[in-house]
Write a protein that holds these residues in place. Structure first.
Motif, PDB file in Angstrom:
ATOM      1  N   GLY A  51       0.788  -1.227   0.000  1.00 50.59           N
ATOM      2  CA  GLY A  51       0.000   0.000   0.000  1.00 50.59           C
ATOM      3  C   GLY A  51       0.816   1.271   0.000  1.00 50.59           C
ATOM      4  N   GLY A  52       2.107   1.156  -0.164  1.00 53.70           N
ATOM      5  CA  GLY A  52       2.966   2.331  -0.187  1.00 53.70           C
ATOM      6  C   GLY A  52       3.302   2.752  -1.604  1.00 53.70           C
ATOM      7  N   SER A  53       4.197   3.700  -1.702  1.00 53.10           N
ATOM      8  CA  SER A  53       4.653   4.174  -3.011  1.00 53.10           C
ATOM      9  C   SER A  53       6.012   3.566  -3.326  1.00 53.10           C
ATOM     10  CB  SER A  53       4.758   5.702  -3.010  1.00 53.10           C
ATOM     11  OG  SER A  53       5.643   6.137  -1.989  1.00 53.10           O
ATOM     12  N   ILE A  54       6.429   3.713  -4.554  1.00 47.40           N
ATOM     13  CA  ILE A  54       7.715   3.159  -4.966  1.00 47.40           C
ATOM     14  C   ILE A  54       8.845   3.976  -4.356  1.00 47.40           C
ATOM     15  CG2 ILE A  54       9.245   2.761  -6.923  1.00 47.40           C
ATOM     16  CD1 ILE A  54       6.826   2.150  -8.614  1.00 47.40           C
ATOM     17  N   LEU A  55       9.732   3.279  -3.643  1.00 43.84           N
ATOM     18  CA  LEU A  55      10.930   3.907  -3.075  1.00 43.84           C
ATOM     19  C   LEU A  55      12.137   3.417  -3.858  1.00 43.84           C
ATOM     20  CD1 LEU A  55      10.188   3.494   0.751  1.00 43.84           C
ATOM     21  CD2 LEU A  55       9.813   5.514  -0.666  1.00 43.84           C
ATOM     22  N   TRP A  56      12.771   4.313  -4.566  1.00 45.82           N
ATOM     23  CA  TRP A  56      13.883   3.925  -5.431  1.00 45.82           C
ATOM     24  C   TRP A  56      14.883   5.074  -5.472  1.00 45.82           C
ATOM     25  CZ3 TRP A  56      13.152   0.195 -10.000  1.00 45.82           C
ATOM     26  CH2 TRP A  56      14.353  -0.014 -10.683  1.00 45.82           C
ATOM     27  N   HIS A  57      15.841   5.051  -4.571  1.00 44.39           N
ATOM     28  CA  HIS A  57      16.884   6.067  -4.518  1.00 44.39           C
ATOM     29  C   HIS A  57      18.195   5.415  -4.934  1.00 44.39           C
ATOM     30  CE1 HIS A  57      13.910   8.408  -2.432  1.00 44.39           C
ATOM     31  NE2 HIS A  57      13.902   7.588  -1.403  1.00 44.39           N
ATOM     32  N   HIS A  58      18.683   5.816  -6.097  1.00 50.15           N
ATOM     33  CA  HIS A  58      19.881   5.164  -6.637  1.00 50.15           C
ATOM     34  C   HIS A  58      20.608   6.117  -7.557  1.00 50.15           C
ATOM     35  CE1 HIS A  58      21.892   2.358  -9.669  1.00 50.15           C
ATOM     36  NE2 HIS A  58      22.535   2.155  -8.532  1.00 50.15           N
ATOM     37  N   HIS A  59      21.896   6.329  -7.295  1.00 50.44           N
ATOM     38  CA  HIS A  59      22.738   7.156  -8.154  1.00 50.44           C
ATOM     39  C   HIS A  59      23.994   6.358  -8.497  1.00 50.44           C
ATOM     40  CE1 HIS A  59      21.328  10.171  -4.857  1.00 50.44           C
ATOM     41  NE2 HIS A  59      20.324   9.894  -5.678  1.00 50.44           N
ATOM     42  N   TRP A  60      24.246   6.162  -9.772  1.00 50.06           N
ATOM     43  CA  TRP A  60      25.482   5.482 -10.161  1.00 50.06           C
ATOM     44  C   TRP A  60      26.630   6.497 -10.149  1.00 50.06           C
ATOM     45  CZ3 TRP A  60      27.279   0.615 -11.252  1.00 50.06           C
ATOM     46  CH2 TRP A  60      28.559   0.559 -11.825  1.00 50.06           C
TER      47      TRP A  60
ATOM     48  N   GLY B 185      14.630   1.229   0.325  1.00 53.53           N
ATOM     49  CA  GLY B 185      14.521   1.933  -0.943  1.00 53.53           C
ATOM     50  C   GLY B 185      15.786   2.655  -1.353  1.00 53.53           C
ATOM     51  N   ILE B 186      16.881   2.426  -0.657  1.00 51.84           N
ATOM     52  CA  ILE B 186      18.150   3.093  -0.937  1.00 51.84           C
ATOM     53  C   ILE B 186      19.145   2.066  -1.465  1.00 51.84           C
ATOM     54  CG2 ILE B 186      20.091   4.351   0.071  1.00 51.84           C
ATOM     55  CD1 ILE B 186      18.162   5.484   2.129  1.00 51.84           C
ATOM     56  N   TYR B 187      19.725   2.356  -2.619  1.00 49.08           N
ATOM     57  CA  TYR B 187      20.657   1.437  -3.262  1.00 49.08           C
ATOM     58  C   TYR B 187      21.923   2.186  -3.642  1.00 49.08           C
ATOM     59  CZ  TYR B 187      16.172  -0.894  -3.672  1.00 49.08           C
ATOM     60  OH  TYR B 187      14.940  -1.435  -3.387  1.00 49.08           O
ATOM     61  N   GLY B 188      23.046   1.687  -3.180  1.00 49.08           N
ATOM     62  CA  GLY B 188      24.318   2.285  -3.535  1.00 49.08           C
ATOM     63  C   GLY B 188      24.795   3.321  -2.533  1.00 49.08           C
ATOM     64  N   VAL B 189      26.112   3.511  -2.530  1.00 50.25           N
ATOM     65  CA  VAL B 189      26.745   4.351  -1.520  1.00 50.25           C
ATOM     66  C   VAL B 189      26.434   5.835  -1.697  1.00 50.25           C
ATOM     67  CG1 VAL B 189      28.912   4.493  -2.839  1.00 50.25           C
ATOM     68  CG2 VAL B 189      28.937   4.825  -0.365  1.00 50.25           C
ATOM     69  N   ASP B 190      26.266   6.311  -2.932  1.00 54.96           N
ATOM     70  CA  ASP B 190      25.989   7.738  -3.117  1.00 54.96           C
ATOM     71  C   ASP B 190      24.591   8.096  -2.623  1.00 54.96           C
ATOM     72  OD1 ASP B 190      27.185  10.217  -4.143  1.00 54.96           O
ATOM     73  OD2 ASP B 190      25.472  10.230  -5.505  1.00 54.96           O
TER      74      ASP B 190
END
Length: 249
Positions: free
Chosen positions: A52-61, A165-170
Motif C-alpha cells: 500500500g505504499g509508493s515506490i521507493l527507489w533512490h539510486h545514483h550510479w 529503498g536506498i541502493y548504492g553508496v551515493d
C-alpha cells in the motif's frame, strides 16, 4: 518417438545456447556499462506497492573515483577481508561457516564474498534455494573471469541495498548523511558497512548501540586492510602473509 526425442534435444541445445550466450553478453556489457537497475530494485518496488505504499527507489550510479577511499576498505573489513586474494569464493570462510552451522544455533553463519553478493545483486533474485545458489556460483565465476576486482567493487558499492529503498553508496550518503559519497568519513563508511547484514533493519541514519559496537569493530578491522588499489594496480604480495594483510591503513 525418435522424432520427438530429437526435437526435445534440439530445443534443449538451443535453450542452453541462448542462456549461455545471453548471460555472457550481459556480463561483458556490465563490464563497461553502469548498472542503473537490478532485479532486487524491481522486487522491492513491487513489495512496497503491495503493502500500500509508493515506490521507493533512490539510486545514483557513481564511478569509484567519486566514492570515499574508506568505503571499499570498510566493506572488505565487514564482509570479505580476503576479497583481493580469492577468485570469487573464500573456501576457508565456507569451511568455518559449515563447521559453525553444524553445531546448531538460531543464527546461521554465511560465507558469501563480495563477488558472490555482486553476482546475486546484479543478475539474480533474493532467496536461498539450491537453484538460485547454483546460478550465483555461475555468475560469480563469470564476473571474476571477465571483470577486474576494481569493477566488481564499483558495481557492488553502486548496487547493494543500503536502506529502505536506498541502493548504492551515493544514495545512502545523500539520504543519511546529507553529503556525496566521496565526502564520507572513515567512521561513516564503517557505520554504513555495519548495516549490510540487514540494511532494512539496521540504520546508518539512526544507529543504536548495537550498530555503534559494530561500527567500532569494523573501524578496528580496517586498520589491517590495505588501501583499495586503483584500476590497473595489483596488490603488493609483500603485504600479504597467509591470507592476512600485514600493513595497516
Amino acid at each position: 518417438m525418435n522424432y520427438i526425442i530429437k526435437k526435445i534435444r534440439h530445443i534443449i541445445r538451443w535453450t542452453l545456447a541462448a542462456f549461455f550466450g545471453s548471460t555472457i553478453l550481459a556480463v561483458v556489457a556490465y563490464r563497461f556499462v553502469p548498472v542503473y537497475a537490478t532485479p532486487l530494485m524491481f522486487i522491492r518496488s513491487v513489495e512496497h506497492l503491495n503493502e500500500g505504499g509508493s515506490i521507493l527507489w533512490h539510486h545514483h550510479w557513481v564511478p569509484m573515483s567519486s566514492i570515499s577511499p574508506h568505503m571499499p576498505v570498510a566493506v572488505m573489513a565487514s564482509e570479505d577481508q580476503r576479497f583481493l586474494l580469492h577468485h570469487g569464493f573464500d573456501y576457508d570462510a565456507i569451511e568455518k561457516a559449515a563447521k559453525r552451522n553444524m553445531k546448531g544455533g538460531k543464527r546461521k553463519l554465511g560465507a558469501s564474498t563480495i563477488s558472490q553478493q555482486t553476482a546475486k545483486n546484479v543478475f539474480l533474485w533474493p532467496g536461498r534455494s539450491w537453484v538460485r545458489k547454483g546460478f550465483e556460483v555461475y555468475f560469480t565465476a563469470l564476473i571474476e573471469l571477465m571483470w577486474s576486482k576494481q569493477r566488481i567493487m564499483e558495481v557492488y558499492l553502486n548496487s547493494i541495498e543500503m536502506g529502505n529503498g536506498i541502493y548504492g553508496v551515493d544514495a545512502v550518503a545523500e539520504y543519511h548523511f546529507d553529503k556525496k559519497a566521496k565526502d564520507l568519513s572513515r567512521a561513516e563508511c564503517a557505520l554504513i558497512a555495519a548495516t549490510l547484514p540487514n540494511p532494512r533493519v539496521y540504520s546508518s541514519k539512526n544507529p543504536g548501540s548495537y550498530m555503534r559496537k559494530r561500527q567500532s569493530k569494523i573501524e578496528h578491522e580496517m586498520k589491517f586492510i590495505p588501501s583499495f588499489p586503483k584500476e590497473g594496480e595489483d596488490i603488493n604480495p609483500n603485504t600479504v602473509a597467509g591470507g592476512v594483510y600485514k600493513n595497516k591503513q
